[in-house]
Design a protein around this motif. Structure first.
Motif, PDB file in Angstrom:
ATOM      1  N   LYS A  49       0.849  -1.214   0.000  1.00  0.00           N
ATOM      2  CA  LYS A  49       0.000   0.000   0.000  1.00  0.00           C
ATOM      3  C   LYS A  49       0.876   1.252   0.000  1.00  0.00           C
ATOM      4  O   LYS A  49       0.603   2.211  -0.716  1.00  0.00           O
ATOM      5  N   GLN A  50       1.925   1.234   0.831  1.00  0.00           N
ATOM      6  CA  GLN A  50       2.786   2.429   0.872  1.00  0.00           C
ATOM      7  C   GLN A  50       3.472   2.629  -0.478  1.00  0.00           C
ATOM      8  O   GLN A  50       3.672   3.765  -0.918  1.00  0.00           O
ATOM      9  N   ARG A  51       3.781   1.550  -1.188  1.00  0.00           N
ATOM     10  CA  ARG A  51       4.349   1.681  -2.542  1.00  0.00           C
ATOM     11  C   ARG A  51       3.323   2.309  -3.497  1.00  0.00           C
ATOM     12  O   ARG A  51       3.686   3.107  -4.360  1.00  0.00           O
ATOM     13  N   VAL A  52       2.052   1.936  -3.344  1.00  0.00           N
ATOM     14  CA  VAL A  52       1.003   2.538  -4.183  1.00  0.00           C
ATOM     15  C   VAL A  52       0.939   4.049  -3.911  1.00  0.00           C
ATOM     16  O   VAL A  52       0.854   4.858  -4.833  1.00  0.00           O
ATOM     17  N   VAL A  53       1.009   4.404  -2.626  1.00  0.00           N
ATOM     18  CA  VAL A  53       0.971   5.833  -2.258  1.00  0.00           C
ATOM     19  C   VAL A  53       2.160   6.559  -2.910  1.00  0.00           C
ATOM     20  O   VAL A  53       2.017   7.662  -3.460  1.00  0.00           O
ATOM     21  N   ILE A  54       3.328   5.927  -2.880  1.00  0.00           N
ATOM     22  CA  ILE A  54       4.523   6.548  -3.473  1.00  0.00           C
ATOM     23  C   ILE A  54       4.342   6.686  -4.994  1.00  0.00           C
ATOM     24  O   ILE A  54       4.689   7.712  -5.576  1.00  0.00           O
ATOM     25  N   MET A  65      12.213   2.590   2.585  1.00  0.00           N
ATOM     26  CA  MET A  65      13.192   3.689   2.709  1.00  0.00           C
ATOM     27  C   MET A  65      14.169   3.659   1.541  1.00  0.00           C
ATOM     28  O   MET A  65      14.518   4.691   0.981  1.00  0.00           O
ATOM     29  N   ASN A  66      14.620   2.444   1.174  1.00  0.00           N
ATOM     30  CA  ASN A  66      15.542   2.331   0.034  1.00  0.00           C
ATOM     31  C   ASN A  66      14.878   2.794  -1.255  1.00  0.00           C
ATOM     32  O   ASN A  66      15.510   3.456  -2.080  1.00  0.00           O
ATOM     33  N   LEU A  67      13.599   2.431  -1.406  1.00  0.00           N
ATOM     34  CA  LEU A  67      12.869   2.845  -2.612  1.00  0.00           C
ATOM     35  C   LEU A  67      12.822   4.376  -2.685  1.00  0.00           C
ATOM     36  O   LEU A  67      13.137   4.974  -3.720  1.00  0.00           O
ATOM     37  N   LEU A  68      12.460   5.000  -1.569  1.00  0.00           N
ATOM     38  CA  LEU A  68      12.368   6.467  -1.556  1.00  0.00           C
ATOM     39  C   LEU A  68      13.732   7.110  -1.808  1.00  0.00           C
ATOM     40  O   LEU A  68      13.838   8.080  -2.554  1.00  0.00           O
ATOM     41  N   LEU A  69      14.767   6.517  -1.203  1.00  0.00           N
ATOM     42  CA  LEU A  69      16.125   7.045  -1.394  1.00  0.00           C
ATOM     43  C   LEU A  69      16.517   6.963  -2.868  1.00  0.00           C
ATOM     44  O   LEU A  69      16.999   7.946  -3.451  1.00  0.00           O
ATOM     45  N   ASP A  70      16.286   5.804  -3.492  1.00  0.00           N
ATOM     46  CA  ASP A  70      16.654   5.631  -4.917  1.00  0.00           C
ATOM     47  C   ASP A  70      15.881   6.601  -5.801  1.00  0.00           C
ATOM     48  O   ASP A  70      16.451   7.231  -6.691  1.00  0.00           O
ATOM     49  N   LEU A  71      14.574   6.718  -5.542  1.00  0.00           N
ATOM     50  CA  LEU A  71      13.746   7.591  -6.387  1.00  0.00           C
ATOM     51  C   LEU A  71      14.181   9.051  -6.257  1.00  0.00           C
ATOM     52  O   LEU A  71      14.250   9.779  -7.240  1.00  0.00           O
TER      53      LEU A  71
END
Ligand SMILES: Nc1ncnc2c1ncn2[C@@H]1O[C@H](COP(=O)(O)OP(=O)(O)OP(=O)(O)O)[C@@H](O)[C@H]1O
Ligand SMILES: [Mg+2]
Length: 321
Positions: A159-164, A193-199
């Motif tokens: 769900k948090q990935r969908v929000v992102i 956190m890694n996903l957000l950092l990479d993006l």
């Protein structure tokens, strides 16, 4: 046009909440003269205990609530200027703590991501293709398996990935994430956190991470800002703050972070619970400070510049100013 390379400039913002609708008898200052700058591509962590004013600061930056005083500039322009009114809600996006509450249970994931894009006319070609692309970018693959699902059919981390994905679709330049992983288990939280950092790195986005956790702040951020009782008490480069914490509150925060290498109960030092009430005068941290002096009890403490772009609100560092 920006006159400097700051994406955001936060200048002495205050927020006072009043109780009572007609007779505003009691007022409470949740945020007190908070100032900082955020460069393009920079990651800043705001760290502080519960009730210290982190979310209130985030809500002012994202224009969800107005400061009682002070101003916030985006690319050099006040966020309340008419010229920014249309683009700002897209340019500064917020990710909340609770992905369960962020998604409407009656809508599919495809709708949740696609509808804002449709409303903002962000897509020229196929909307479905764009949503599939965003799902893939946030690691929800194969995207065809997710697009027609409802929120109850996926996990909290998904769900948090969908929000992102929904946030990314709007092509923001600043993301403010308020405890984005605190409702997820630790390993899923690290993935997010890694996903957000990479993006953020890929897209050169500016990012404000709000967290209780100094470990997450260290992992993610270029700089750390520590707030206590609505005031900035320390601001500096991440490694400097972690290795050489100056404010007694930052020292306490580091001291009370759980250390998994201390494996036995005997190894773990218990920090005694302290008086958490706040004084009317002087340093806000005086009741819990081991270095308190008479001067700390009477006059409020300025934020001392302490070299290397370090700021510390503590009289111990007055002479280094
Ligand atoms: N709308 C409001 N009306 C009145 N008081 C409020 C309001 N929003 C926040 N506060 C108060 O302002 C203070 C700061 O709240 P805030 O939510 O910013 O804290 P926080 O640092 O985000 O805490 P947490 O880590 O628990 O999320 C708290 O004492 C809170 O009770
Ligand atoms: Mg909060």
């Amino acid at each position: 046009m920006a006159l400097n390379n700051y994406k955001l400039q936060v200048k002495e913002i205050n927020k006072t909440f009043s109780s009572g609708v007609v007779f505003k008898k009691n007022s409470f200052q949740a945020v007190n003269k908070v100032s900082f700058n955020l460069k393009k591509g920079e990651i800043l962590a705001i760290v502080g205990e519960s009730g210290s004013g982190k979310s209130t600061t985030a809500r002012m930056i994202t224009n969800l609530i107005k400061p009682s005083s002070g101003e916030i500039l985006y690319d050099g322009t006040n966020i309340n200027e008419k010229s920014l009114r249309k683009q700002l809600p897209e340019k500064i996006q917020m990710i909340f703590q609770d992905p369960f509450a962020a998604l409407n249970p009656n809508h599919t994931i495809g709708y949740a991501i696609g509808r804002p894009l449709e409303l903002k006319r962000k897509v020229r070609g196929s909307l479905r293709e764009k949503v599939l692309e965003l799902l893939t970018q946030v690691g929800l693959t194969p995207a065809e398996d997710f697009i027609d699902k409802y929120p109850f059919q996926i996990s909290g981390g998904q769900k948090q990935r969908v929000v992102i994905a929904r946030v990314l679709g709007l092509e923001p330049e600043v993301i403010v994430a308020d405890e984005p992983t605190s409702m997820l288990d630790v390993s899923i939280g690290i993935d997010i956190m890694n996903l957000l950092l990479d993006l953020c790195k890929e897209r050169d986005l500016s990012y404000i991470l709000i967290t209780h956790n100094l470990g997450s702040a260290r992992y993610m951020a270029d700089r750390i800002m520590v707030i206590f009782a609505g005031e900035v008490v320390e601001l500096g480069d991440t490694e400097e703050v972690i290795h050489n914490p100056k404010h007694p509150y930052t020292q306490l925060l580091l001291h009370s972070s759980p250390d998994p290498w201390k494996s036995t109960k005997e190894d773990i030092e218990i920090v005694e619970s302290a008086d958490t009430s706040l004084p009317e005068h002087g340093c806000q941290f005086q009741y819990r400070c081991p270095f308190v002096t008479e001067a700390c009890r009477t006059t409020s403490i300025p934020l001392y510049e302490n070299g290397n772009d370090r700021q510390v609100r503590c009289n111990l560092y007055a002479e280094e100013d």
